[in-house]
Design a protein around this motif. Sequence first.
Motif, PDB file in Angstrom:
ATOM      1  N   UNK A 257       0.824  -1.215   0.000  1.00 54.52           N
ATOM      2  CA  UNK A 257       0.000   0.000   0.000  1.00 54.52           C
ATOM      3  C   UNK A 257       0.856   1.262   0.000  1.00 54.52           C
ATOM      4  N   UNK A 258       1.995   1.231   0.678  1.00 58.37           N
ATOM      5  CA  UNK A 258       2.887   2.396   0.667  1.00 58.37           C
ATOM      6  C   UNK A 258       3.419   2.653  -0.736  1.00 58.37           C
ATOM      7  N   UNK A 259       3.788   1.586  -1.434  1.00 55.69           N
ATOM      8  CA  UNK A 259       4.308   1.737  -2.799  1.00 55.69           C
ATOM      9  C   UNK A 259       3.246   2.279  -3.742  1.00 55.69           C
ATOM     10  N   UNK A 260       2.042   1.708  -3.664  1.00 52.72           N
ATOM     11  CA  UNK A 260       0.955   2.170  -4.538  1.00 52.72           C
ATOM     12  C   UNK A 260       0.581   3.612  -4.215  1.00 52.72           C
ATOM     13  N   UNK A 261       0.495   3.929  -2.926  1.00 54.04           N
ATOM     14  CA  UNK A 261       0.150   5.291  -2.516  1.00 54.04           C
ATOM     15  C   UNK A 261       1.184   6.302  -2.981  1.00 54.04           C
ATOM     16  N   UNK A 262       2.458   5.916  -2.921  1.00 53.05           N
ATOM     17  CA  UNK A 262       3.535   6.812  -3.364  1.00 53.05           C
ATOM     18  C   UNK A 262       3.432   7.082  -4.861  1.00 53.05           C
ATOM     19  N   UNK A 263       3.150   6.051  -5.640  1.00 53.80           N
ATOM     20  CA  UNK A 263       3.012   6.223  -7.084  1.00 53.80           C
ATOM     21  C   UNK A 263       1.819   7.115  -7.407  1.00 53.80           C
ATOM     22  N   UNK A 264       0.708   6.868  -6.741  1.00 55.57           N
ATOM     23  CA  UNK A 264      -0.498   7.664  -7.004  1.00 55.57           C
ATOM     24  C   UNK A 264      -0.307   9.119  -6.606  1.00 55.57           C
ATOM     25  N   UNK A 269      -2.308  12.826  -8.429  1.00 54.23           N
ATOM     26  CA  UNK A 269      -2.547  13.371  -7.098  1.00 54.23           C
ATOM     27  C   UNK A 269      -4.017  13.327  -6.709  1.00 54.23           C
ATOM     28  N   UNK A 270      -4.922  13.571  -7.633  1.00 59.47           N
ATOM     29  CA  UNK A 270      -6.345  13.622  -7.321  1.00 59.47           C
ATOM     30  C   UNK A 270      -6.898  12.263  -6.911  1.00 59.47           C
ATOM     31  N   UNK A 271      -6.265  11.194  -7.392  1.00 58.90           N
ATOM     32  CA  UNK A 271      -6.738   9.846  -7.078  1.00 58.90           C
ATOM     33  C   UNK A 271      -6.192   9.368  -5.737  1.00 58.90           C
ATOM     34  N   UNK A 273      -6.013  10.651  -2.882  1.00 58.73           N
ATOM     35  CA  UNK A 273      -6.832  10.953  -1.706  1.00 58.73           C
ATOM     36  C   UNK A 273      -7.891   9.922  -1.414  1.00 58.73           C
ATOM     37  N   UNK A 274      -8.412   9.255  -2.455  1.00 52.78           N
ATOM     38  CA  UNK A 274      -9.481   8.267  -2.263  1.00 52.78           C
ATOM     39  C   UNK A 274      -8.946   6.837  -2.261  1.00 52.78           C
ATOM     40  N   UNK A 275      -7.641   6.688  -2.401  1.00 51.12           N
ATOM     41  CA  UNK A 275      -7.054   5.351  -2.532  1.00 51.12           C
ATOM     42  C   UNK A 275      -7.347   4.477  -1.323  1.00 51.12           C
ATOM     43  N   UNK A 276      -7.091   4.991  -0.124  1.00 53.43           N
ATOM     44  CA  UNK A 276      -7.268   4.175   1.070  1.00 53.43           C
ATOM     45  C   UNK A 276      -8.739   3.867   1.336  1.00 53.43           C
TER      46      UNK A 276
END
Length: 315
Positions: A257-264, A269-271, A273-276
């Motif tokens: 999740x850290x890796x995916x969140x960092x890429x997003x 950037x707009x996506x 915020x809703x990832x988690x």
Amino acid sequence: MKKLPIILIPIVIIALGLLPWYGSDVIIQFGISTLLLAVLAQGWNIIGGYTGYASFGNSVFYGLGAYGVGIAMVQWHLPFAVGMAFGVLLAVIFAVVLGLPVLRLRGHYFAIATLALALVMTAIVSNIPLAGENIGLVLPPLNNDRFFYELSLGLLIITTLTVYWLAHSRFGFGLIAIRENEEGAVVMGVNTTRYKVMAFALAGIFTALAGGIQAYWITFLDPVSAFDLGLNVKMIIMAVFGGPGTVLGPIIGSFILSAISEVLSSEVTSVAGVFFGVVIVIAVVLMPRGLTDVIRRFHLSGWRYFIENIRANRL
């Protein structure tokens, strides 16, 4: 097949340990953040995954650990190690004193109570001059990311070994009994109050140590960021996504999740915020026992695994 993960573990540890020597500064800094999040997820796993008490108050331990280091180094001019010990002491005292009444609650009552504790601690620390009040504290800088990386990796290894011991010890079996059926655990002779407080304190120790490392690394501390509820939500999501009540699940969840969140966050950037939020839905509906359970059972039941979970949620 069962021996394969055991063989891979030392290889992964060696690769992670060597990362500061071949990785860029950005990779090392990302590694520090990810390792500390994995420690937080493992800490929550002790009270949430094994004991079955969904705590929203672990961010209090994180904040106390951070302020233990901040106060010791800034106000008392003591070494970093002393600050870490002070932060752990604060966390353990908090876990025992407030854990005794709060851990008598269950379900959403416990979750709400721990959520309130985090908000109360933010208000209290904001009015303590020794803690810098609302302004916060500025710690002496140490420009050595390799030191913080290796320290974070070492803490994660110790935390994971503790969780491994927990999963195979009588104490751990007692926590699992509480999670599955607390009344039944009492009948079996488990001192549920003592077990729960000990689990709460153990989770607090590792969370406080992570908070202390983070505070010294970023060199700034204020009540809102130290007792951030969003951080508590992150550690829960990572533990649940990877597999609560397992040894490696929270680590896998944190890394992925850290890796995916960092890429997003860097690409879209707009996506980000809703990832988690999306992760919560996926974890609860499709794989409520986490990614480790999917890996273990998917080859046996295939796509029926997800269909069964959807039906169980009455969707």
